[in-house]
Enzyme design. Sequence first.
Site, PDB file in Angstrom:
ATOM      1  NE  ARG A  87      -4.383  -0.474   2.386  1.00  0.00           N
ATOM      2  CZ  ARG A  87      -5.228  -1.500   2.484  1.00  0.00           C
ATOM      3  NH1 ARG A  87      -4.780  -2.723   2.493  1.00  0.00           N
ATOM      4  NH2 ARG A  87      -6.518  -1.281   2.562  1.00  0.00           N
ATOM      5  NE  ARG A 160     -13.037  -4.490   7.033  1.00  0.00           N
ATOM      6  CZ  ARG A 160     -12.235  -4.295   5.994  1.00  0.00           C
ATOM      7  NH1 ARG A 160     -12.114  -5.232   5.086  1.00  0.00           N
ATOM      8  NH2 ARG A 160     -11.564  -3.187   5.886  1.00  0.00           N
ATOM      9  NE  ARG A 171     -11.362   1.223   4.867  1.00  0.00           N
ATOM     10  CZ  ARG A 171     -12.489   0.511   4.851  1.00  0.00           C
ATOM     11  NH1 ARG A 171     -13.548   0.929   5.526  1.00  0.00           N
ATOM     12  NH2 ARG A 171     -12.541  -0.607   4.170  1.00  0.00           N
TER      13      ARG A 171
HETATM   14  P1  ADP Z   1     -10.138  -3.042   2.334  1.00  0.00           P
HETATM   15  O1  ADP Z   1     -10.613  -4.460   2.142  1.00  0.00           O
HETATM   16  O2  ADP Z   1     -11.269  -2.130   2.653  1.00  0.00           O
HETATM   17  O3  ADP Z   1      -9.266  -2.568   1.215  1.00  0.00           O
HETATM   18  P2  ADP Z   1      -8.193  -4.057   4.234  1.00  0.00           P
HETATM   19  O4  ADP Z   1      -8.913  -5.175   4.876  1.00  0.00           O
HETATM   20  O5  ADP Z   1      -7.195  -4.395   3.194  1.00  0.00           O
HETATM   21  O6  ADP Z   1      -9.258  -3.010   3.664  1.00  0.00           O
HETATM   22  O7  ADP Z   1      -7.475  -3.173   5.336  1.00  0.00           O
HETATM   23  C1  ADP Z   1      -8.136  -2.720   6.488  1.00  0.00           C
HETATM   24  C2  ADP Z   1      -7.214  -1.807   7.276  1.00  0.00           C
HETATM   25  O8  ADP Z   1      -6.043  -2.525   7.691  1.00  0.00           O
HETATM   26  C3  ADP Z   1      -6.666  -0.601   6.494  1.00  0.00           C
HETATM   27  O9  ADP Z   1      -7.562   0.498   6.518  1.00  0.00           O
HETATM   28  C4  ADP Z   1      -5.374  -0.308   7.275  1.00  0.00           C
HETATM   29  O10 ADP Z   1      -5.661   0.332   8.514  1.00  0.00           O
HETATM   30  C5  ADP Z   1      -4.878  -1.716   7.603  1.00  0.00           C
HETATM   31  N1  ADP Z   1      -4.001  -2.269   6.542  1.00  0.00           N
HETATM   32  C6  ADP Z   1      -4.260  -3.353   5.782  1.00  0.00           C
HETATM   33  N2  ADP Z   1      -3.244  -3.602   4.923  1.00  0.00           N
HETATM   34  C7  ADP Z   1      -2.327  -2.615   5.137  1.00  0.00           C
HETATM   35  C8  ADP Z   1      -1.073  -2.310   4.547  1.00  0.00           C
HETATM   36  N3  ADP Z   1      -0.545  -3.058   3.548  1.00  0.00           N
HETATM   37  N4  ADP Z   1      -0.402  -1.223   5.018  1.00  0.00           N
HETATM   38  C9  ADP Z   1      -0.905  -0.468   6.017  1.00  0.00           C
HETATM   39  N5  ADP Z   1      -2.099  -0.695   6.605  1.00  0.00           N
HETATM   40  C10 ADP Z   1      -2.810  -1.777   6.189  1.00  0.00           C
END
Ligand code: ADP
Length: 213
Positions: A87, A160, A171
């Site tokens: 990310r 969630r 986000r």
């Molecule tokens: P979504 O499915 O909505 O894209 P994720 O489940 O991938 O969200 O991520 C949920 C949260 O977990 C993010 O908003 C962040 O806080 C954290 N997170 C997940 N992956 C990362 C990453 N690679 N780097 C930093 N934070 C992360």
Amino acid sequence: MNIILLGPPGAGKGTQARHLVETRGMVQLSTGDMLRDAKASGSDMGKKVSAIMEAGQLVTDEIVIGLIEERLNAEQGAGFIFDGFPRTLAQADALAALLAKLGQSLHTVIEMRVDDEALVARITGRFTCGSCGEVYHDKTKPTAVEGTCDNCGSTELKRRADDNENSLRTRLMEYYKKTSPLIGYYYAKGDLRPVNGLAEIDEVKASIGAILG
Ligand code: ADP
Ligand code: ADP
Ligand code: ZN
């Protein structure tokens, strides 16, 4: 074959990753799932990231790179699907280094393109099975029997804590500031393949299938 599913929150990364696991025996590495597991286990790291995740901010590169490194060394299968990782550019560089250490490389980065307006509806309608992880949506992918998972029969369906409009706004901002530069980064490397994430779930599956061969 190792691939990245890249796209904003709600683009459909998790949905497509699960399909690739089922049909191709690939291994899904979702840092979001790993962080939620850490939170549920009550570990020190889980406690540390809990408020950051609920607010919709990114947790530190150090934590997620550590999680990915652990799993890369432990898991085997017909390739890894990186879902929600990398990310940031630092995470992308770390991933390249970790794969190189294993004698592996990235095959393709699938960019899932979705309009911002569609994401609010995606995120606010999302729920998942607490037992098998199947991803559902109130309107676009409801369960056949209300309150029961089609896949495993569990009634433990949950939403969630960060799937609300307020957190989504943060986000999205995090996505545009820190993650969207990866689109240019992977384009320049020649690895990027866009798909229309606004199409129906089965159509998106077919587009990705056509790219991966
Ligand atoms: P979504 O499915 O909505 O894209 P994720 O489940 O991938 O969200 O991520 C949920 C949260 O977990 C993010 O908003 C962040 O806080 C954290 N997170 C997940 N992956 C990362 C990453 N690679 N780097 C930093 N934070 C992360
Ligand atoms: P991400 O992992 O990128 O955050 P998810 O796979 O969790 O995205 O999908 C977000 C929500 O949108 C879920 O409720 C899912 O059922 C739904 N969804 C996923 N793909 C599609 C699609 N192509 N069309 C309509 N709804 C979808
Ligand atoms: Zn289930």
